[in-house]
Design a protein around this motif. Structure first.
Motif, PDB file in Angstrom:
ATOM      1  N   UNK A 186       0.820  -1.226   0.000  1.00 16.09           N
ATOM      2  CA  UNK A 186       0.000   0.000   0.000  1.00 16.09           C
ATOM      3  C   UNK A 186       0.849   1.269   0.000  1.00 16.09           C
ATOM      4  N   UNK A 187       2.110   1.140   0.400  1.00 13.07           N
ATOM      5  CA  UNK A 187       3.008   2.295   0.379  1.00 13.07           C
ATOM      6  C   UNK A 187       3.893   2.267  -0.870  1.00 13.07           C
ATOM      7  N   UNK A 188       4.417   1.100  -1.202  1.00 12.73           N
ATOM      8  CA  UNK A 188       5.368   0.983  -2.316  1.00 12.73           C
ATOM      9  C   UNK A 188       4.735   1.313  -3.668  1.00 12.73           C
ATOM     10  N   UNK A 189       3.479   0.881  -3.882  1.00 13.91           N
ATOM     11  CA  UNK A 189       2.858   1.082  -5.203  1.00 13.91           C
ATOM     12  C   UNK A 189       2.600   2.557  -5.525  1.00 13.91           C
ATOM     13  N   UNK A 190       1.950   3.331  -4.620  1.00 12.74           N
ATOM     14  CA  UNK A 190       1.763   4.744  -4.954  1.00 12.74           C
ATOM     15  C   UNK A 190       3.088   5.499  -5.045  1.00 12.74           C
ATOM     16  N   UNK A 191       4.077   5.076  -4.261  1.00 12.18           N
ATOM     17  CA  UNK A 191       5.392   5.716  -4.343  1.00 12.18           C
ATOM     18  C   UNK A 191       6.017   5.441  -5.707  1.00 12.18           C
ATOM     19  N   UNK A 192       5.957   4.192  -6.162  1.00 12.67           N
ATOM     20  CA  UNK A 192       6.511   3.828  -7.478  1.00 12.67           C
ATOM     21  C   UNK A 192       5.848   4.626  -8.590  1.00 12.67           C
ATOM     22  N   UNK A 193       4.523   4.767  -8.515  1.00 11.83           N
ATOM     23  CA  UNK A 193       3.785   5.517  -9.545  1.00 11.83           C
ATOM     24  C   UNK A 193       4.280   6.954  -9.601  1.00 11.83           C
ATOM     25  N   UNK A 194       4.432   7.576  -8.449  1.00 12.82           N
ATOM     26  CA  UNK A 194       4.865   8.988  -8.423  1.00 12.82           C
ATOM     27  C   UNK A 194       6.305   9.138  -8.874  1.00 12.82           C
ATOM     28  N   UNK A 195       7.168   8.214  -8.470  1.00 14.38           N
ATOM     29  CA  UNK A 195       8.582   8.306  -8.883  1.00 14.38           C
ATOM     30  C   UNK A 195       8.699   8.103 -10.385  1.00 14.38           C
ATOM     31  N   UNK A 196       7.853   7.256 -10.955  1.00 12.52           N
ATOM     32  CA  UNK A 196       7.896   7.010 -12.403  1.00 12.52           C
ATOM     33  C   UNK A 196       7.477   8.251 -13.190  1.00 12.52           C
TER      34      UNK A 196
END
Length: 198
Positions: A186-196
């Motif tokens: 739940x933390x890693x996925x939205x972070x990955x989306x924003x970093x991408x």
């Protein structure tokens, strides 16, 4: 001849602020029983502070009288003594990052060790055992962000990222990206989306 208590105080006075004083390190000054008894007497008289079972520290003399050593310095010393990671909790991190205006009434820190209660004079500090991912990047901005987001929880993580990410350096963002492997989904996925899309 000097008493065991006097020799313990000489040792304590020669040590830097927030040095843990433990019975096992003082056996060159007397028997285990004599050392334990002297430490108890010194704590009762206020010449030493009993932080928790088996750990004492020398109070600091200030213009306002004796007070406990710095909690941050003390926790760093205890972290080294116990071989544990000890970091501020997520509520404090969220407040510091401007994600909440709530101020914790109690001092709570996260640890890789067992949960326990410490006492710095009249100031209690609670150590709470935390999962490994919440202890990532100790003393680094990426770690502060992870703990703040953990405190916010899954429903507010997106808003938290929106506020925090624009203020981070590239180095902080790289460290945060590297820590994704240990984060919950739940933390890693939205972070990955924003970093991408950063």
């Amino acid at each position: 001849m000097k008493s065991v208590a006097e020799r313990i105080m000489e040792y304590a006075d020669a040590s830097p602020e927030a040095t843990p004083i433990c019975p096992g390190n003082l056996l060159h000054l007397g028997t285990r029983g004599a050392v334990n008894q002297a430490l108890s007497r010194l704590a009762r008289s206020g010449r030493l502070l009993r932080i928790c079972q088996g750990v004492y520290m020398r109070p600091i003399e200030t213009r306002f009288g004796r007070c406990a050593p710095s909690v941050d310095k003390s926790l760093q010393s205890l972290s080294e003594l116990w071989g544990e990671t000890i970091v501020p909790n997520g509520g404090g991190a969220a407040n510091w990052l401007g994600l909440t205006t709530q101020n914790s009434v109690r001092s709570v820190y996260l640890t890789s060790g067992r949960s326990r209660r410490l006492l710095f004079g009249k100031h209690p500090v609670e150590l709470r055992h935390a999962p490994r991912w919440q202890l990532a990047a100790p003393r680094r901005m990426a770690g502060v962000v992870i703990r703040a987001l953990a405190w916010l929880g899954p429903h507010e993580v997106e808003d938290g990222l929106d506020v925090v990410l624009p203020r981070l350096t590239q180095e902080d963002l790289d460290e945060l990206a590297a820590a994704r492997a240990v984060m919950p989904r739940w933390m890693a996925e939205p972070l990955s989306t924003r970093l991408a899309h950063g």
